[in-house]
Design an enzyme around this catalytic site. Sequence first.
Site, PDB file in Angstrom:
ATOM      1  N   PRO A  86       0.822  -1.219   0.000  1.00 25.93           N
ATOM      2  CA  PRO A  86       0.000   0.000   0.000  1.00 25.93           C
ATOM      3  C   PRO A  86       0.853   1.266   0.000  1.00 25.93           C
ATOM      4  O   PRO A  86       0.368   2.342  -0.337  1.00 25.93           O
ATOM      5  CB  PRO A  86      -0.839  -0.106   1.279  1.00 25.93           C
ATOM      6  CG  PRO A  86      -0.269  -1.214   2.070  1.00 25.93           C
ATOM      7  CD  PRO A  86       0.569  -2.062   1.171  1.00 25.93           C
ATOM      8  N   GLU A 113       3.112  -7.712   7.938  1.00 28.23           N
ATOM      9  CA  GLU A 113       3.438  -6.282   7.797  1.00 28.23           C
ATOM     10  C   GLU A 113       4.288  -6.009   6.557  1.00 28.23           C
ATOM     11  O   GLU A 113       4.750  -4.887   6.345  1.00 28.23           O
ATOM     12  CB  GLU A 113       4.159  -5.767   9.052  1.00 28.23           C
ATOM     13  CG  GLU A 113       3.276  -5.721  10.287  1.00 28.23           C
ATOM     14  CD  GLU A 113       1.977  -4.960  10.060  1.00 28.23           C
ATOM     15  OE1 GLU A 113       2.013  -3.836   9.548  1.00 28.23           O
ATOM     16  OE2 GLU A 113       0.910  -5.520  10.391  1.00 28.23           O
ATOM     17  N   ARG A 155      -4.503  -8.412 -20.322  1.00 28.44           N
ATOM     18  CA  ARG A 155      -5.461  -8.092 -21.384  1.00 28.44           C
ATOM     19  C   ARG A 155      -4.885  -7.123 -22.420  1.00 28.44           C
ATOM     20  O   ARG A 155      -5.467  -6.944 -23.475  1.00 28.44           O
ATOM     21  CB  ARG A 155      -6.789  -7.598 -20.795  1.00 28.44           C
ATOM     22  CG  ARG A 155      -6.747  -6.261 -20.157  1.00 28.44           C
ATOM     23  CD  ARG A 155      -8.029  -5.953 -19.413  1.00 28.44           C
ATOM     24  NE  ARG A 155      -9.150  -5.585 -20.269  1.00 28.44           N
ATOM     25  CZ  ARG A 155      -9.299  -4.394 -20.848  1.00 28.44           C
ATOM     26  NH1 ARG A 155      -8.393  -3.459 -20.659  1.00 28.44           N
ATOM     27  NH2 ARG A 155     -10.342  -4.130 -21.592  1.00 28.44           N
ATOM     28  N   ASP A 170     -11.352   2.096 -23.780  1.00 29.67           N
ATOM     29  CA  ASP A 170     -11.485   1.968 -22.325  1.00 29.67           C
ATOM     30  C   ASP A 170     -11.281   3.284 -21.602  1.00 29.67           C
ATOM     31  O   ASP A 170     -10.555   4.150 -22.078  1.00 29.67           O
ATOM     32  CB  ASP A 170     -10.397   1.024 -21.785  1.00 29.67           C
ATOM     33  CG  ASP A 170     -10.727  -0.420 -22.005  1.00 29.67           C
ATOM     34  OD1 ASP A 170     -11.897  -0.737 -22.223  1.00 29.67           O
ATOM     35  OD2 ASP A 170      -9.789  -1.244 -21.946  1.00 29.67           O
TER      36      ASP A 170
HETATM   37  N1  SAM Z   1       1.589  -2.507   7.282  1.00 27.14           N
HETATM   38  C1  SAM Z   1       1.521  -2.367   5.872  1.00 27.14           C
HETATM   39  C2  SAM Z   1       1.300  -0.896   5.519  1.00 27.14           C
HETATM   40  O1  SAM Z   1       0.525  -0.247   6.188  1.00 27.14           O
HETATM   41  O2  SAM Z   1       1.871  -0.453   4.502  1.00 27.14           O
HETATM   42  C3  SAM Z   1       0.374  -3.184   5.320  1.00 27.14           C
HETATM   43  C4  SAM Z   1       0.688  -4.595   5.118  1.00 27.14           C
HETATM   44  S1  SAM Z   1      -0.654  -5.487   4.399  1.00 27.14           S
HETATM   45  C5  SAM Z   1      -1.547  -5.975   5.811  1.00 27.14           C
HETATM   46  C6  SAM Z   1       0.071  -6.980   3.887  1.00 27.14           C
HETATM   47  C7  SAM Z   1       0.433  -7.079   2.422  1.00 27.14           C
HETATM   48  O3  SAM Z   1      -0.733  -6.885   1.641  1.00 27.14           O
HETATM   49  C8  SAM Z   1       1.420  -6.066   1.908  1.00 27.14           C
HETATM   50  O4  SAM Z   1       2.738  -6.454   2.159  1.00 27.14           O
HETATM   51  C9  SAM Z   1       1.117  -6.083   0.430  1.00 27.14           C
HETATM   52  O5  SAM Z   1       1.733  -7.168  -0.214  1.00 27.14           O
HETATM   53  C10 SAM Z   1      -0.377  -6.331   0.396  1.00 27.14           C
HETATM   54  N2  SAM Z   1      -1.203  -5.125   0.190  1.00 27.14           N
HETATM   55  C11 SAM Z   1      -2.068  -4.594   1.071  1.00 27.14           C
HETATM   56  N3  SAM Z   1      -2.681  -3.525   0.580  1.00 27.14           N
HETATM   57  C12 SAM Z   1      -2.201  -3.345  -0.664  1.00 27.14           C
HETATM   58  C13 SAM Z   1      -2.431  -2.373  -1.675  1.00 27.14           C
HETATM   59  N4  SAM Z   1      -3.287  -1.386  -1.509  1.00 27.14           N
HETATM   60  N5  SAM Z   1      -1.749  -2.497  -2.837  1.00 27.14           N
HETATM   61  C14 SAM Z   1      -0.866  -3.491  -3.015  1.00 27.14           C
HETATM   62  N6  SAM Z   1      -0.597  -4.429  -2.080  1.00 27.14           N
HETATM   63  C15 SAM Z   1      -1.252  -4.371  -0.924  1.00 27.14           C
END
Ligand code: SAM
Length: 259
Positions: A86, A113, A155, A170
């Site tokens: 994220p 995490e 795609r 699109d």
């Molecule tokens: N503590 C982290 C933070 O706040 O940045 C969040 C970790 S999340 C619970 C666990 C995993 O989910 C991340 O390592 C990532 O691979 C994935 N993930 C969660 N949200 C995501 C998003 N919006 N985009 C891409 N990957 C995401």
Amino acid sequence: MRLDIISIFPEYFAPLDVSLMGKARERGILDVRVHQLREWAHDVHRTVDDTPYGGGPGMVMKPEVWGEALDTVIGDGSPRMIVPTPSGRPFTQELAQELAAEPWLLFACGRYEGIDSRVMAEYGARLRVDEVSIGDYVLAGGEVAVLVMAEAIGRLLPGVLGNAHSAVDDSFAPGAMRNLLEGPVYTKPPVWRGHEVPAVLLSGHHGKVARWRRDQALRRTLANRPELAAALDPETLDKHDRRLLEELAFRLPPEDMAH
Ligand code: SAM
């Protein structure tokens, strides 16, 4: 395109066997290889995580396991590596286009995490590594994010979409319509539960249909994504567009009003 995915939940990727992605794989356009990260963990529990340095809640994925997994999958090659998180750069249609031009992508799915940051530093020194977010919300793991990216990229590969033009129209497609969302679409029958298809679409008048579609696209963009409407290239707006924007009380940024 070759697409490697490393995850502790390989079963998440079953959808890549069906629909467009499944067909792309059958036709040899897409070579998907999913790897179980735990195969590179050596203790009896096949542990892939540990407590975070500095304290705090949650667990962090261990660098040694990721290192062994990545070394094996990468070998002497040089895939472009994508780490969903994220806190990464936003995944957009533009990035999907860029990634669709790569011969080999490697996705590293985090859980808990996330992955120990030294993994990205280590591989970032020899490969192109992008940390990418699919949106401003937090998922439980990278798997769903990788499915989203894989489908958006897949795609776009030549030969995947039946009608090559469907990607051109699109929302977010590059070109003059960039930043304009696609408007509503209709099929037969002409009346369903009392709802009529807009008459112009049945008129057979291509010019009027095109104008109506553009008006609808502008209206929808203004209603749902005003920030995209504000970023519309003024050079691409004709007098009808401007009249409609005025009618809807939408102000283009002042410097653009001069055009
Ligand atoms: N503590 C982290 C933070 O706040 O940045 C969040 C970790 S999340 C619970 C666990 C995993 O989910 C991340 O390592 C990532 O691979 C994935 N993930 C969660 N949200 C995501 C998003 N919006 N985009 C891409 N990957 C995401």
